[in-house]
Design an enzyme around this catalytic site. Sequence first.
Site, short mmCIF file in Angstrom:
data_model
loop_
_atom_site.label_atom_id
_atom_site.label_comp_id
_atom_site.label_asym_id
_atom_site.label_seq_id
_atom_site.Cartn_x
_atom_site.Cartn_y
_atom_site.Cartn_z
N ARG A 237 51.36 21.93 -8.72
CA ARG A 237 52.36 22.73 -9.43
C ARG A 237 52.95 21.97 -10.62
O ARG A 237 53.71 22.52 -11.40
CB ARG A 237 53.49 23.11 -8.47
CG ARG A 237 53.04 23.87 -7.25
CD ARG A 237 54.07 23.83 -6.14
NE ARG A 237 55.26 24.53 -6.53
CZ ARG A 237 55.56 25.78 -6.14
NH1 ARG A 237 54.72 26.42 -5.37
NH2 ARG A 237 56.66 26.36 -6.51
N GLU B 272 38.14 29.97 -27.18
CA GLU B 272 38.48 28.79 -26.37
C GLU B 272 37.88 28.87 -24.96
O GLU B 272 37.46 27.86 -24.41
CB GLU B 272 40.01 28.74 -26.30
CG GLU B 272 40.59 27.60 -25.56
CD GLU B 272 42.11 27.57 -25.70
OE1 GLU B 272 42.66 26.50 -25.51
OE2 GLU B 272 42.73 28.60 -26.00
N LYS C 39 44.10 19.88 -21.95
CA LYS C 39 45.36 20.65 -21.95
C LYS C 39 46.34 20.08 -22.97
O LYS C 39 47.08 20.80 -23.60
CB LYS C 39 46.00 20.65 -20.56
CG LYS C 39 47.28 21.47 -20.47
CD LYS C 39 47.05 22.92 -20.82
CE LYS C 39 48.32 23.72 -20.86
NZ LYS C 39 48.14 25.08 -21.42
N LYS D 257 42.11 32.51 -28.13
CA LYS D 257 41.91 32.64 -26.68
C LYS D 257 40.44 32.94 -26.40
O LYS D 257 39.83 32.34 -25.51
CB LYS D 257 42.75 33.79 -26.10
CG LYS D 257 44.18 33.52 -25.77
CD LYS D 257 44.51 32.38 -24.88
CE LYS D 257 44.62 31.06 -25.52
NZ LYS D 257 45.69 30.62 -26.30
N TRP E 218 60.14 19.33 -11.29
CA TRP E 218 59.70 19.65 -12.65
C TRP E 218 61.02 19.84 -13.40
O TRP E 218 61.70 20.85 -13.23
CB TRP E 218 58.86 20.94 -12.63
CG TRP E 218 58.56 21.51 -13.98
CD1 TRP E 218 59.30 22.44 -14.67
CD2 TRP E 218 57.47 21.19 -14.85
NE1 TRP E 218 58.73 22.72 -15.88
CE2 TRP E 218 57.61 21.97 -16.02
CE3 TRP E 218 56.39 20.33 -14.75
CZ2 TRP E 218 56.70 21.92 -17.08
CZ3 TRP E 218 55.49 20.26 -15.81
CH2 TRP E 218 55.63 21.04 -16.96
N GLU F 195 45.90 34.48 -32.60
CA GLU F 195 46.04 33.95 -31.23
C GLU F 195 45.00 34.59 -30.32
O GLU F 195 44.39 33.91 -29.49
CB GLU F 195 47.46 34.19 -30.72
CG GLU F 195 47.70 33.92 -29.25
CD GLU F 195 47.37 32.49 -28.81
OE1 GLU F 195 47.19 31.61 -29.66
OE2 GLU F 195 47.25 32.27 -27.58
N ASN G 280 64.92 24.25 -5.77
CA ASN G 280 64.07 24.82 -6.84
C ASN G 280 64.89 25.90 -7.51
O ASN G 280 65.59 26.64 -6.84
CB ASN G 280 62.81 25.47 -6.24
CG ASN G 280 61.78 24.43 -5.83
OD1 ASN G 280 61.96 23.24 -6.07
ND2 ASN G 280 60.71 24.88 -5.20
N GLY G 281 64.78 26.01 -8.84
CA GLY G 281 65.50 27.07 -9.55
C GLY G 281 66.51 26.47 -10.52
O GLY G 281 66.51 25.27 -10.79
N CYS H 55 58.95 23.20 -9.32
CA CYS H 55 59.24 22.18 -8.31
C CYS H 55 58.64 22.61 -6.97
O CYS H 55 58.27 23.75 -6.75
CB CYS H 55 60.74 22.05 -8.13
SG CYS H 55 61.63 21.87 -9.67
N HIS I 268 37.67 41.31 -49.21
CA HIS I 268 37.48 40.06 -50.00
C HIS I 268 36.45 39.16 -49.35
O HIS I 268 36.39 37.97 -49.64
CB HIS I 268 38.83 39.36 -50.16
CG HIS I 268 39.86 40.22 -50.81
ND1 HIS I 268 39.90 40.48 -52.15
CD2 HIS I 268 40.87 40.94 -50.26
CE1 HIS I 268 40.88 41.31 -52.42
NE2 HIS I 268 41.51 41.60 -51.29
#
Length: 608
Positions: free
Chosen positions: A27, A490, A603, A487, A75, A483, A99-100, A2, A506
């Site tokens: 943000r 990508e 995204k 990364k 947010w 993963e 915020n929080g 936020c 193999h």
Amino acid sequence: MCGIVGYIGDKNAQSFLISGLKRLEYRGYDSAGIATLSEKGKATLIRAKGKIANLEEKVAKNKRSDTTGIGHTRWATHGEPSEKNAHPHKAGSIYLVHNGIIENYKAIKEHLKDHEFKSDTDTEVLAALINSFYSDGKHSLADAVVQALKLAKGTYGIAVISENNPDEIIVARSGSPLVIGVGNGETLIASDASALVGHTKNAIYLKDGEIARVTKDSIEVKTLNSEPVSAKVEEIETNLAAIQKGGYDHFLLKEIMEQPDSLAETLRGRIDAKNGTVTLGGPGLSESELRRISHLVIVGCGTAYYAGVLAGYYIEQFTPGITIEPVIASEYRYKQSYLPENSLALIVSQSGETADTLACLREIKKQGIKTIGIVNAIGSTIAREVDGGTYVHVGPEISVASTKAFTSQVIAMVMFGITMAQAKGVKNTILRPYINEIAKLPTEIKKVLDGSADQIKKITKKYTKYEHGIYLGRDVAYPTAMEGALKMKEISYLDANAYAFGELKHGPLALVDDRFFEVAILPKGHLYDKAISNVQEVLARGGHMVVFTNEDSFDLPVENVVKITTQLEIFAPILMNILSQLFAYNMAVAKGNNVDQPRNLAKSVTVE
Ligand code: AGP
């Protein structure tokens, strides 16, 4: 995360607030609002769901010449995105932006019977708590805020105004930043300095546990115990882009580096290492429902899928007797597969909008199977359509490549697995090591970031000439390798693929030559020696290998080894994935790629 703005001076508050909120749009948010006070203290509260443009439209129809006000971009953490949940929140004569997360808001709410709650937020509870001290007329606004904050548990950055006194704003922080801009005949408030650029170069960065009463020409800072603080006025960074990236060159690096904090937010109020318990409110499953689960299907795409594979390995370790099926959503949605009766589906998605994942969710629900979301974006489509869920609370993940969300998705799923195992009567002696290590993970991640970031940057230079990479691992290190390879491909556009170490013979071993480099994810553990023999197979064929390990005794003649020192054994692969994130980041930077918006990618993949 936020955003907060505030203004008190001689200029028009509404225009500063709107322009300040626009500075904070980067943000991420889902709603916004402002509250201003006229000279006589008449309040005007305007809020809107969605973009700031929606708020701006409403303000244009409700212009005020007020010179005091506060504003907020939300947010969502508690309560879905909506106008009623948008800040500022009102209680009596006061207006609050926050915020929080106030962890004990439900307990506090129980004692605020006089307040008619209009939202589902923890923030409105805080506003009502402040008002419960303020409305009796015995406390100044600052004192009422102090009394309330002493009862609140959690994190906050707040700004508070009251109709009773338009000549002051009260601000306070604990765990969520607040900056006070020192102007000429005006004082400005913001949750980050980007909103102040162009208005002032001087600011006071409030510290945790401090509260300030500001007027247009004074700033009085104290601790919550009323000890005066001689706050330091500092010169603010005037490069907007630099501020918005937290001083980092890219959002991706900012999001990699903030993982100790983002994971701490995922764990907040959910894990109690002292008593060895995990409590997740969101899934909303009874003990008997958890006990009955015999099959877990974990649905995701890309990184979310790999998070599911890794979490599945961990859950299998401590929950014998259940079968776990991680699936790629785009494949699973078209399969004629029927889930057994006591199945449960974990639906993993950072954005909560991925089309293939959403389609799987809907297919699985048609079979009458319960669905639990592991989502970051509050109020997103997937979050609204699952039967229950655990938000990962990592804040907006702006870079296309997912990093902090992956770490928190894995741990959120493992925590869910622990609650399932607890319900199944799995002994605490088995679960305790997982709980203890999860509680330590944020600190251990910080140590890796502090200790290895420079080393990774140095070794990257040796590998920029390659166009092909092989990532390798066994057991939990295999999905970690998956993963890591994603990364790398990508953001550096390098052809990187992951293989189980045991698969080398193999086929993939045929790839090893000077066109390829290899990354071996090599955690200590019962398969470490087996993996060592695989490393030797690659070296015997001239492999150009980088090893990530927590085994101090590793001494094979590989080109590069990054050793991490950690107390963790179980979750060491999570730390090695941090190294893979940094490796991919540095490679992308070295190649001059658009790190945050890599070519061809979005995204959130909201189409098939
Ligand atoms: C990961 O770095 C990619 N951005 C991509 O694989 C992503 O994880 C995938 O598209 C799923 O997105 P979601 O988590 O928002 O559903």
